[in-house]
Design an enzyme around this catalytic site. Sequence first.
Site, PDB file in Angstrom:
ATOM      1  N   LYS A 282       0.845  -1.198   0.000  1.00  0.00           N
ATOM      2  CA  LYS A 282       0.000   0.000   0.000  1.00  0.00           C
ATOM      3  C   LYS A 282       0.881   1.249   0.000  1.00  0.00           C
ATOM      4  O   LYS A 282       1.843   1.344   0.748  1.00  0.00           O
ATOM      5  CB  LYS A 282      -0.901   0.015   1.239  1.00  0.00           C
ATOM      6  CG  LYS A 282      -2.293  -0.506   1.013  1.00  0.00           C
ATOM      7  CD  LYS A 282      -3.171  -0.245   2.223  1.00  0.00           C
ATOM      8  CE  LYS A 282      -4.622  -0.576   1.928  1.00  0.00           C
ATOM      9  NZ  LYS A 282      -5.498  -0.270   3.068  1.00  0.00           N
ATOM     10  N   GLU A 368     -20.452  -6.535   8.590  1.00  0.00           N
ATOM     11  CA  GLU A 368     -21.485  -5.833   9.354  1.00  0.00           C
ATOM     12  C   GLU A 368     -22.575  -6.773   9.846  1.00  0.00           C
ATOM     13  O   GLU A 368     -23.105  -6.602  10.952  1.00  0.00           O
ATOM     14  CB  GLU A 368     -22.096  -4.720   8.498  1.00  0.00           C
ATOM     15  CG  GLU A 368     -21.175  -3.550   8.223  1.00  0.00           C
ATOM     16  CD  GLU A 368     -20.231  -3.775   7.051  1.00  0.00           C
ATOM     17  OE1 GLU A 368     -19.409  -2.888   6.776  1.00  0.00           O
ATOM     18  OE2 GLU A 368     -20.317  -4.855   6.416  1.00  0.00           O
ATOM     19  N   ARG A 396     -26.039  -2.848   5.172  1.00  0.00           N
ATOM     20  CA  ARG A 396     -25.647  -4.220   4.874  1.00  0.00           C
ATOM     21  C   ARG A 396     -26.074  -5.193   5.969  1.00  0.00           C
ATOM     22  O   ARG A 396     -26.101  -6.398   5.760  1.00  0.00           O
ATOM     23  CB  ARG A 396     -24.126  -4.296   4.679  1.00  0.00           C
ATOM     24  CG  ARG A 396     -23.580  -3.219   3.757  1.00  0.00           C
ATOM     25  CD  ARG A 396     -22.129  -3.429   3.447  1.00  0.00           C
ATOM     26  NE  ARG A 396     -21.987  -4.353   2.333  1.00  0.00           N
ATOM     27  CZ  ARG A 396     -20.825  -4.836   1.911  1.00  0.00           C
ATOM     28  NH1 ARG A 396     -19.716  -4.506   2.527  1.00  0.00           N
ATOM     29  NH2 ARG A 396     -20.773  -5.647   0.885  1.00  0.00           N
TER      30      ARG A 396
END
Length: 645
Positions: A282, A368, A396
């Site tokens: 990253k 979630e 969600r």
Amino acid sequence: MAGILDGITEPSQLKALSLRELETLAEELRARIIETCAANGGHVAPSLGVVELTIALHRVFDSPKDKIVWDVGHQAYAHKLLTGRKERFSTLRTLGGISGFPKRCESPHDSFDVGHSSTSISAGVGFAVARDLKKEHNKVLTVIGDGAMTGGLAFEALNHAGELNKDLVVILNDNEMSISENVGALSNLLSRTITSEYVHRAKKDLEAFLEGVPMFGRSVLKIAKRAEESLKTLFTPGMLFEAFGFEYIGPIDGHDIPKLLETLENVKRFDDAVLIHVLTRKGKGYPPAEANPSLFHGVGPFDLKTGKVLKGKGGAASYTGVFGETVKRLAHEDDRIVAITAAMPDGTGLTPFAKEFTDRFFDVGIAEQHAITFAAGLAAEGFRPVVALYSSFLQRGYDQLFHDVCLQDLPVTFAIDRAGVVGNDGPTHHGVFDLSYLRAVPGLTIMAPKDENELQHMLVTALSLPGPAALRYPRGNGLGVPMDQILKPLPIGRGELLEKGKDGAIIAVGTMVQPAREAAAALAADGIELSVMNARFVKPLDADLILSLAETGFLVTLEDNVVQGGFGTAVLELLEERGVTGVKVLRLGYPDRFVEQGEQAELKAAYRLDAAGIAASIREARRPAPARSEAAAPVGEPVPDQPHA
């Protein structure tokens, strides 16, 4: 001097570039991404990490005929630059500019709209099945990060894809797991060897031959597969994906263009389900992002040279910060309080809680649904879970909220961050639907604070209730009001009257209270005297106060939610249920559409939800009604009186 990127108008042009030119192109892409994000903010670290992978994908495959599906879309900036959008790239994430995420309406190279995690493999399976049903011939590739692989949807899709064994390539972009140099080199060698066309075809032929050998063939094949799996497992994590029915390849260096090209060229010839495990870093190529990838995952404007984030609105504490400090404070007083989030400890303000209460904090990953049912289990055993999620991500877990929490009347507190418009991430992240989708659930108390001080009291209120509660608040800083040191629960279902006027009333919820007061002050200068009510509770409503204000004959409801099914609708329902007639009601909120990207202030002004826009809408609503023969007023205009049956 013109660079290589300047001459790229479509990805097919990459096929004519030399290896050296491809490497130069990678540097130019990184420079453009960093420069634009320094000005606009954005998902810097994820996009910098996949530059070489993006180049390799577009070099080997033929987009848009071949479908490339990006998961979440945080990493798609290089893709946008290579697919005809470099001239508009400076408008990234701005009002009227290009989106920070792939969007089908923006380019044929964007196969699928994304913005929420873990969807790419499911969509990819859909693309692959559709291709085969239409008897077409193209490749389908999905790029999913290791973080997104914590979402259950990804594994549901892997299970289905492996069973179907369609021609599908899943690329696992792994920027978290580490692997030593020696093991990595050996894995690269193994992966490159097993992807060669000769080895792949020979393996398939041998399997087919052994399947046909009577009596002993299947046994020999099982032994051979065990030996192959044992070898892979010794050096790689491939066993998991092989168990799903995928041919596993990797890990390979995601920044090594020659290795990427060779692997993808080989895989291009496959006709079954394949997973390529790619290791990336990253923020690669920008030292500040490499040093702090979490900060640069999604960052505001920053200084290009130093990487220092430029300060936004100063002064008041953020709502997120106030929530985090308050829940930590309350946890000292009540050891039943536990905090749960879904891969967002920093974004939800729970990092201080996590450091202080290590055994009472749970980051469940991008899951979630699990977060909510996990909280329900804790609540059933006497704990007081606080589930902190963004409004758009709570969507969600709606079934779990309904079925596992509210149906059982369990005392789970939902701390709903990023309610209302959130800014430059756009429609996938705006939290303008939660009042509508939560209001219909029985037994759920719903609150919204007018400022950061009221947020403290509402959290105490939620945690004092015997059943579930939702507390929603916006992204950004508070108003800078004094903060009470003694916190007390609020009376349930009771609002507060802030201003009193004879000509009507504005009933505002949450952060719309302050612009309501400002609009009322502006209207008072014109001789229009309006009451201002801070609703506090969306459910249950303060019926007595609202009905008393309705006696003026004119009500304005104000919310940072869509008007369909929201707070204003609740007020209309109250009037209808109580048989109240002769009241003109103006509902102000967001219209029945997906709100575009832009700064929060820009969007509120564009939808006339700032003080000036609210005042203007009220002035228009107070004009004499048009004749009945004229066109009906659109949504957001006054609702005409209706006779009751």
